[in-house]
Design an enzyme around this catalytic site. Structure first.
Site, PDB file in Angstrom:
ATOM      1  N   HIS A 132       0.808  -1.222   0.000  1.00 16.82           N
ATOM      2  CA  HIS A 132       0.000   0.000   0.000  1.00 16.82           C
ATOM      3  C   HIS A 132       0.839   1.268   0.000  1.00 16.82           C
ATOM      4  CE1 HIS A 132      -3.282  -2.646   2.012  1.00 16.82           C
ATOM      5  NE2 HIS A 132      -3.310  -2.737   0.700  1.00 16.82           N
ATOM      6  N   CYS A 143       2.588  16.338 -11.520  1.00 13.37           N
ATOM      7  CA  CYS A 143       3.843  16.066 -12.238  1.00 13.37           C
ATOM      8  C   CYS A 143       4.466  14.730 -11.850  1.00 13.37           C
ATOM      9  CB  CYS A 143       4.841  17.200 -12.021  1.00 13.37           C
ATOM     10  SG  CYS A 143       5.536  17.287 -10.343  1.00 13.37           S
ATOM     11  N   CYS A 194       5.666  22.134  -9.539  1.00 12.15           N
ATOM     12  CA  CYS A 194       4.616  22.535 -10.476  1.00 12.15           C
ATOM     13  C   CYS A 194       3.404  23.179  -9.797  1.00 12.15           C
ATOM     14  CB  CYS A 194       4.163  21.340 -11.309  1.00 12.15           C
ATOM     15  SG  CYS A 194       3.164  20.140 -10.382  1.00 12.15           S
ATOM     16  N   LEU A 275       2.441 -10.658  18.536  1.00  9.76           N
ATOM     17  CA  LEU A 275       3.417 -10.924  17.477  1.00  9.76           C
ATOM     18  C   LEU A 275       4.861 -10.847  17.945  1.00  9.76           C
ATOM     19  CD1 LEU A 275       2.717 -11.611  14.502  1.00  9.76           C
ATOM     20  CD2 LEU A 275       0.845 -10.594  15.745  1.00  9.76           C
TER      21      LEU A 275
END
Length: 289
Positions: A132, A143, A194, A275
């Site tokens: 992701h 840009c 930009c 975990l």
């Protein structure tokens, strides 16, 4: 017959028995790890669902909202700027380091992460595929120039001096809860090249993961000896599809997660454990240093 040859429908097993089974699976080498938000909670980053499997309060911003409304972008960047120090200051925990130890020892062939916090990379797993994207990068939608989030953070500080609230509830992916009057005065930075719209280099809800990235992940799973899911409820298709792919190919799937997942019926092994301690013990048993 090897107990891992036929995945499907396993309930969570007792911790000691489950860890021994996970060790046997990883000892085959060639495992692909698919990690989710539950792996990063021990680093202080909230997950989306917690142990109950139910989504926490709050609605993530969609890609359509972000691109379609200047007010939505102001809301996003105000909240994200508030939560950014927690993401920038987060450090890999014992779970991330255990995965890297297993990778260096050859037990783990590849890591695919649904997380956008960059903690696998910080732990040394530079090749981890960020499914992701990553919050530490920013992309211009006009840009396509990419730049660092740290650079944008400095610019936002200059534009919004004294803004950062002292009290704000941190939410998943560095978001923070803010009252609307606080958001209304926030100034958003544009692309320095930009003047275009800046977006974190992550896949928003309602946005598709780039197909070449998905295909690369499929190739990793296809070449694996097994798939081990760490800290993901698999509630969204972007991660669940790899579990389904492995199950169709009759690759063993192991899931280590606190709370139920959408992939439980496809798992040959299911562990409901924290975990960090669990994976540290697995690495120790495999003598992965």
């Amino acid at each position: 017959m090897d107990a891992f040859e036929h995945p499907g429908g396993q309930a969570a097993v007792p911790p000691e028995e489950g860890l021994e089974a996970l060790v046997r699976l990883l000892d085959r080498r060639g495992t692909v790890v698919l990690s989710g938000a539950g792996l990063s909670t021990e680093s202080g980053i909230p997950d989306y669902r917690g142990a109950t499997g139910r989504r926490r309060s709050g609605t993530p911003m969609t890609y359509q909202e972000f691109t379609g409304s200047a007010d939505a972008r102001r809301r996003y960047w105000a909240r994200s700027h508030t939560g950014w120090p927690a993401i920038a200051g987060a450090r890999p925990n014992a779970g991330h380091h255990a995965v890297e130890r297993l990778r260096r020892a050859g037990h783990v062939a590849a890591v695919i992460t649904q997380n956008v916090d960059g903690l696998h990379h910080a732990a040394g797993t530079r090749e981890a595929v960020e499914l992701h994207g990553g919050l530490r990068r920013v992309v211009c939608l006009d840009c396509r120039r990419t730049s660092s989030r740290a650079e944008l953070d400095r610019r936002l500080d200059e534009l919004n001096q004294g803004f950062r609230p002292n009290r704000a509830e941190l939410r998943p992916d560095g978001d923070a809860q803010l009252p609307q009057p606080v958001v209304d005065g926030f100034r958003v930075a544009a692309c320095t090249d930009c003047g275009g719209v800046l977006k974190p280099d992550v896949v928003f809800f309602g946005e598709n993961v780039p197909p070449p990235r998905v295909e690369h992940c499929y190739e990793l799973v296809d070449a694996a000896s097994s798939l081990v899911v760490l800290g993901s409820s698999l509630a969204v298709l972007s991660g669940l599809r790899f579990v389904r792919r492995a199950a169709r190919a009759r690759l063993p799937v192991a899931i280590v997660n606190q709370g139920p997942t959408r992939g439980d019926e496809l798992a040959a092994l299911r562990l409901d454990l924290p975990l960090g301690p669990a994976m540290t013990e697995v690495a120790r048993l495999l003598d992965a240093v």
